[in-house]
Design a protein around this motif. Structure first.
Motif, PDB file in Angstrom:
ATOM      1  N   ARG A 233       1.099   4.184  -3.006  1.00 30.01           N
ATOM      2  CA  ARG A 233       1.067   5.636  -2.793  1.00 30.01           C
ATOM      3  C   ARG A 233       2.312   6.298  -3.371  1.00 30.01           C
TER       4      ARG A 233
ATOM      5  N   LYS B 156       0.834  -1.206   0.000  1.00 30.56           N
ATOM      6  CA  LYS B 156       0.000   0.000   0.000  1.00 30.56           C
ATOM      7  C   LYS B 156       0.867   1.253   0.000  1.00 30.56           C
TER       8      LYS B 156
ATOM      9  N   LEU C 148      -7.169   3.411  -3.536  1.00 39.30           N
ATOM     10  CA  LEU C 148      -6.559   4.409  -2.664  1.00 39.30           C
ATOM     11  C   LEU C 148      -7.494   5.601  -2.518  1.00 39.30           C
TER      12      LEU C 148
END
Length: 157
Positions: A105, A101, A155
């Motif tokens: 990003r 994750k 996201l």
């Protein structure tokens, strides 16, 4: 490195060890059809390591877990999540998912995608706990009933 011991694996000298870890974990699974990763050679893993991000966890001088991350359009595809059996149920898979994750990003991906075998209910549950949703069920060639889920985590914008 994070507090969970997750590192970005870049050392090509460890590719055979990485290959053995993943093959050991996936080879022990009783799924039909067997995972395609079992057809991959050390050279295939070296090529992956050169072009994809691999996060790994080391303990007692050996690799005990890993996950690969590859850009795919607006997504980051994650795969080959493997945790050595004697290290499972200690939060290591969750730490690797969190690293993926963070990588999504970092690279500006809008979502993370993955494939999860329906027969591995524990894996599907793990991904669901991390916010992944099933977007479709798919069949492997030669099967008439779904064998995998395509899952994704979007996201926040």
């Amino acid at each position: 490195m994070t507090s969970h011991g997750v590192v970005r694996l870049t050392d090509p000298a460890r590719v055979a060890e990485l290959h053995a870890l993943v093959h050991g974990v996936f080879g022990a699974l009783r799924i039909d059809p067997p995972s395609s990763v079992l057809r991959e050679t050390v050279a295939d893993f070296a090529a992956r390591l050169a072009s994809e991000t691999c996060f790994a966890v080391e303990a007692e001088g050996r690799l005990i877990a890993s996950i690969f991350c590859a850009p795919d359009g607006d997504a980051l595809y994650v795969g080959r999540l493997a945790v050595a059996p004697d290290w499972q149920r200690r939060g290591i898979a969750s730490a690797l998912i969190d690293a993926a994750k963070d990588e999504a990003r970092r690279v500006g991906a809008r979502r993370i995608t993955l494939g999860a075998r329906i027969a591995l209910a524990g894996n599907v549950a793990l991904f669901r706990r991390h916010g992944f949703e099933i977007v479709r069920a798919t069949c492997h060639p030669g099967f008439t009933v779904p064998t995998s889920y395509d899952m994704e985590w979007v996201l926040a914008s």
